[in-house]
Design an enzyme around this catalytic site. Structure first.
Site, PDB file in Angstrom:
ATOM      1  N   GLU A  39       0.837  -1.197   0.000  1.00  0.00           N
ATOM      2  CA  GLU A  39       0.000   0.000   0.000  1.00  0.00           C
ATOM      3  C   GLU A  39       0.878   1.257   0.000  1.00  0.00           C
ATOM      4  O   GLU A  39       1.865   1.347   0.734  1.00  0.00           O
ATOM      5  CB  GLU A  39      -0.890   0.012   1.239  1.00  0.00           C
ATOM      6  CG  GLU A  39      -1.853  -1.153   1.327  1.00  0.00           C
ATOM      7  CD  GLU A  39      -3.213  -0.824   0.765  1.00  0.00           C
ATOM      8  OE1 GLU A  39      -3.678   0.306   0.932  1.00  0.00           O
ATOM      9  OE2 GLU A  39      -3.819  -1.721   0.163  1.00  0.00           O
ATOM     10  N   ASP A  40       0.505   2.229  -0.819  1.00  0.00           N
ATOM     11  CA  ASP A  40       1.061   3.584  -0.739  1.00  0.00           C
ATOM     12  C   ASP A  40       2.591   3.593  -0.769  1.00  0.00           C
ATOM     13  O   ASP A  40       3.243   4.104   0.135  1.00  0.00           O
ATOM     14  CB  ASP A  40       0.600   4.271   0.553  1.00  0.00           C
ATOM     15  CG  ASP A  40      -0.910   4.420   0.637  1.00  0.00           C
ATOM     16  OD1 ASP A  40      -1.610   3.841  -0.197  1.00  0.00           O
ATOM     17  OD2 ASP A  40      -1.383   5.124   1.542  1.00  0.00           O
ATOM     18  N   CYS A  44      -6.252   4.855  -3.744  1.00  0.00           N
ATOM     19  CA  CYS A  44      -6.453   3.410  -3.743  1.00  0.00           C
ATOM     20  C   CYS A  44      -7.759   2.944  -4.381  1.00  0.00           C
ATOM     21  O   CYS A  44      -7.761   2.109  -5.281  1.00  0.00           O
ATOM     22  CB  CYS A  44      -6.339   2.871  -2.329  1.00  0.00           C
ATOM     23  SG  CYS A  44      -7.532   3.570  -1.168  1.00  0.00           S
ATOM     24  N   ASP A 102       0.055  -0.088  -4.878  1.00  0.00           N
ATOM     25  CA  ASP A 102      -1.222   0.345  -5.461  1.00  0.00           C
ATOM     26  C   ASP A 102      -1.194   1.775  -5.984  1.00  0.00           C
ATOM     27  O   ASP A 102      -2.113   2.195  -6.685  1.00  0.00           O
ATOM     28  CB  ASP A 102      -2.377   0.138  -4.468  1.00  0.00           C
ATOM     29  CG  ASP A 102      -2.254   0.964  -3.200  1.00  0.00           C
ATOM     30  OD1 ASP A 102      -1.179   1.547  -2.952  1.00  0.00           O
ATOM     31  OD2 ASP A 102      -3.243   1.021  -2.448  1.00  0.00           O
ATOM     32  N   HIS A 103      -0.179   2.559  -5.645  1.00  0.00           N
ATOM     33  CA  HIS A 103       0.092   3.893  -6.199  1.00  0.00           C
ATOM     34  C   HIS A 103       1.300   4.435  -5.465  1.00  0.00           C
ATOM     35  O   HIS A 103       1.927   3.713  -4.680  1.00  0.00           O
ATOM     36  CB  HIS A 103      -1.117   4.844  -6.061  1.00  0.00           C
ATOM     37  CG  HIS A 103      -1.725   4.885  -4.709  1.00  0.00           C
ATOM     38  ND1 HIS A 103      -1.096   5.458  -3.620  1.00  0.00           N
ATOM     39  CD2 HIS A 103      -2.894   4.380  -4.228  1.00  0.00           C
ATOM     40  CE1 HIS A 103      -1.857   5.322  -2.559  1.00  0.00           C
ATOM     41  NE2 HIS A 103      -2.948   4.658  -2.884  1.00  0.00           N
TER      42      HIS A 103
END
Length: 685
Positions: free
Chosen positions: A67-68, A106, A286-287
């Site tokens: 994540e992130d 997200c 995810d980014h």
């Protein structure tokens, strides 16, 4: 897209498979004809097909998602990172250097991943808006289940649609915090597709939780030697170099190190189960990272992600390069689903909008990839990007708003507050990079040379372009115009207008745009109206106000507000727009009027106040956000905003959360007490 065409009854079983075995079709046909009366011999032939490769062994597929997280790994050249497990994994993998998220946030990105379709084409690009999608649009793991795979998701879904429950049910055999390929429900030898989502690098841990909570729940998992020294942190040019900024950068890297250990644990389980040689492993995020000017922004800091894929020896023929090598082709999240299906020789549905970069259906590399950013939490926005090998083009349709506009969740972070306070105290001393992020407004267009300016600091449109740059700019603009209509991007529709279409036609917006209902929005005309923001003349923009299309009028108001923000004579001419039949137009006009006009502020505030309890949560949020940004100029709404806040502060659901965010921020501006937000493990979000 390739695949076997369905028969009349929908069966996709192939009648022949060119390229999947070595026997010429003519010989096979003649042999089968000769053997029709010899049933046993016929089945021997079938067995021969299987032995020759027709029934190929199916690889397991493991996706590990962080994540992130930007490419802050040693394997990607980051010397400050401590990521031994992923660095070792990189040596065994193909490493992509130009992989990009669909959006810098997200939920809309996950909508794109699970469907293989651009979220703006489905109406799922606004954060947690919960609009429906067509029943025919399925979660891509469902196609793997049909092919015999056992599918598990551990554990995040967040697909950003009212149909999330249906997507989960059809996609996953198991979806929970305990979901694992080790499940007793998985049959012996059954191939699996497993997804593990790593939350420890998420923005909550890296900047939102109080620092002491981070230390106890994340940093405590590291040895003293693994904890990053803030003095050695590399401070990007868009941040001020302060002690708090350095501490928070080090904090983020600590989160990444803990995440790396979690990835190592999962990979070790694969080895322990004797499955590493049978499993293709993907690692990606995810980014971009959850740090300021990364997450939520369309610059490479928010969109560029690590992507590594490990192909074991028996499946190395599926790899686009040898282990340890890099691949420089542009790929984005909409390409992931078709790539996985293609790699497994499964049919890629026609509705999918990406291009496979693996397997038999692998397409030629795209010259450009698309990106989008719409409303995130309570912060409204509309921006699009086009990325090529050399350039990044960003089009901002609400340029009167800062890239750093207030947002409660992000603003809980000490680093975000430090940047904001530093900018306010040192306005005249800010560098161009710091000013671009913290400024109250932003350009309608941004254009960066990502080769000479990888951090996207220098907007080329701020100076003279070379002939080559001018040509490239026009090519990127053209690619943007083409792509948005190719996918039927509905992000240009204000949420209240899109909701009206969905309710009136009783269909998802995707079906409406395909002509499956009585009326549909004229997207080409609406986008052309939005294109006048930052570019149109006074008369061109005034003409939009005369349109019979609600969305066109909305963009007329937006364009005039940006171009002539203090023109009181213009505001007098537009007074009647506060009584527009469209609530989106009324609210945008009232927000502008209340901001500038002392004479009509009272009437404008009344318009905003009437919609604060609108039954549509997104209309209520538009009104609430307008009041929040107006601050003291909307002081007359204080009692109503207090009621709104109390109603939603502890109510369930994302729409209530965002209304409480915005109403609470307004109350704080008015000096009113509010209940602090705490999203840490000990808090009550």
């Amino acid at each position: 897209k390739i695949g076997f065409p369905p028969t009349d009854d929908g069966d996709t079983t192939p009648s022949c498979c060119p390229g999947s075995f070595a026997f010429p079709i003519a010989i096979v046909s003649a042999t089968v004809a000769a053997m029709k009366s010899h049933r046993a011999a016929f089945f021997c032939l079938v067995s021969l097909f299987a032995a020759s490769g027709y029934a190929e062994e199916k690889p397991n597929i493991l996706w590990i998602t962080a994540e992130d997280m930007s490419s802050t790994l040693g394997a990607y050249g980051d010397a400050y990172a401590t990521t031994p497990n992923l660095d070792a994994f990189a040596k065994e993998s193909v490493r992509y250097t130009k992989a990009f998220a669909a959006a810098p946030i997200c939920s809309p990105s996950r909508s794109t991943l699970i469907t293989g379709m651009w979220a703006p084409s489905l109406g799922t690009s606004q954060m947690r808006s919960a609009f429906p999608i067509p029943f025919a649009v399925k979660g891509f793991p469902s196609y793997l289940r049909e092919a015999g795979y056992f599918t598990v998701n551990n554990e995040k879904t967040d697909y950003n649609t009212a149909n999330e429950a249906r997507l989960i049910k059809e996609s996953w055999d198991e979806s929970s915090a305990a979901a694992h390929w080790r499940s007793e429900a998985r049959k012996e030898g059954q191939p699996f597709f497993a997804v593990f989502n790593q939350m420890v690098s998420h923005q909550s841990r890296s900047m939102v939780w109080p620092y002491e909570v981070f230390k106890g729940n994340v940093q405590a998992k590291l040895t003293a030697g693994q904890i990053h020294d803030p003095a050695k942190a590399v401070v990007p040019p868009y941040y001020p170099d302060t002690a708090i900024v350095r501490r928070e950068i080090a904090r983020f890297y600590d989160c990444v190190t803990v995440m790396d250990a979690e990835v190592g644990r999962i990979l070790k389980q694969l080895e322990e189960d004797g499955l590493a040689d049978d499993t293709i492993v993907f690692f990606y995020s995810d980014h971009g990272s959850g740090m300021p000017r990364h997450k939520r922004l369309l610059h490479d800091s928010g969109m560029n992600v690590p992507l590594m894929i490990r192909f074991p020896e028996k499946f190395k023929h599926l790899a686009p390069a040898a282990a340890g090598e890099t691949v420089d082709r542009l790929v984005t999240f909409v390409d992931f689903a078709p790539s996985l299906l293609s790699m497994l020789n499964l049919t890629v549905p026609e509705a999918m909008q990406g291009d496979a970069f693996l397997g038999a259906a692998a397409a030629k590399e795209n010259e450009y990839i698309y990106g989008f950013r719409d409303r995130v939490d309570e912060a409204f926005d509309l921006s699009r990007s086009i990325r090529s090998d050399r350039y990044l083009y960003i089009r901002n349709y609400m340029p009167h708003l800062s890239w750093m506009q207030p947002s409660v969740y992000s603003d809980l972070g000490a680093i975000q507050n430090e940047i904001r306070q530093y900018a306010a105290a040192n306005a005249d001393a800010l560098t161009p990079a710091q000013r671009a992020y913290a400024a109250a407004t932003r350009p309608a267009e941004e254009f960066y040379d990502v080769v000479t300016d990888p951090q996207n600091i220098t907007n080329l449109l701020g100076g003279d372009l070379s002939p080559e740059q001018t040509s490239a700019l026009e090519a990127h603009r053209s690619a943007f115009l083409k792509k948005r209509m190719e996918i039927l991007d509905v992000g240009v529709l204000p949420e209240s207008i899109m909701a009206d279409y969905i309710l009136e036609e009783e269909r998802p917006i995707r079906e409406i745009n395909h002509g499956d209902s009585n009326h549909r929005p004229d997207l080409e005309t609406i986008w052309a109206a939005a294109d006048l923001v930052g570019k149109g003349t006074r008369e061109e923009l005034r003409e939009l106000i005369r349109s019979g299309d609600d969305a066109v009028r909305f963009w007329g108001v937006m364009g005039l507000r940006h171009a002539f923000p203090q023109d009181k004579a213009l505001l007098e001419d537009l007074y009647d727009s506060m009584d527009d039949v469209s609530v989106a137009v009324r609210l945008e006009m009232a927000a502008w009027m209340a901001e500038v006009s002392n004479e009509h502020r009272g009437e404008a505030i009344e318009v905003i106040g009437r919609e604060l309890f609108n039954e549509s949560p997104w209309t209520a949020l538009q009104a609430c956000r307008a009041a929040e940004l107006l601050g003291v100029k909307a002081q007359a709404l204080l009692p109503v905003m207090e009621t709104l806040y109390n109603r939603h502060r502890h109510a369930e659901g994302d729409s209530s959360l965002y209304l409480a965010f915005s109403a609470g921020a307004f109350l704080q501006k008015m000096g009113m007490p509010t209940e602090p937000w705490d999203f840490s493990p000990k808090g009550k979000p």
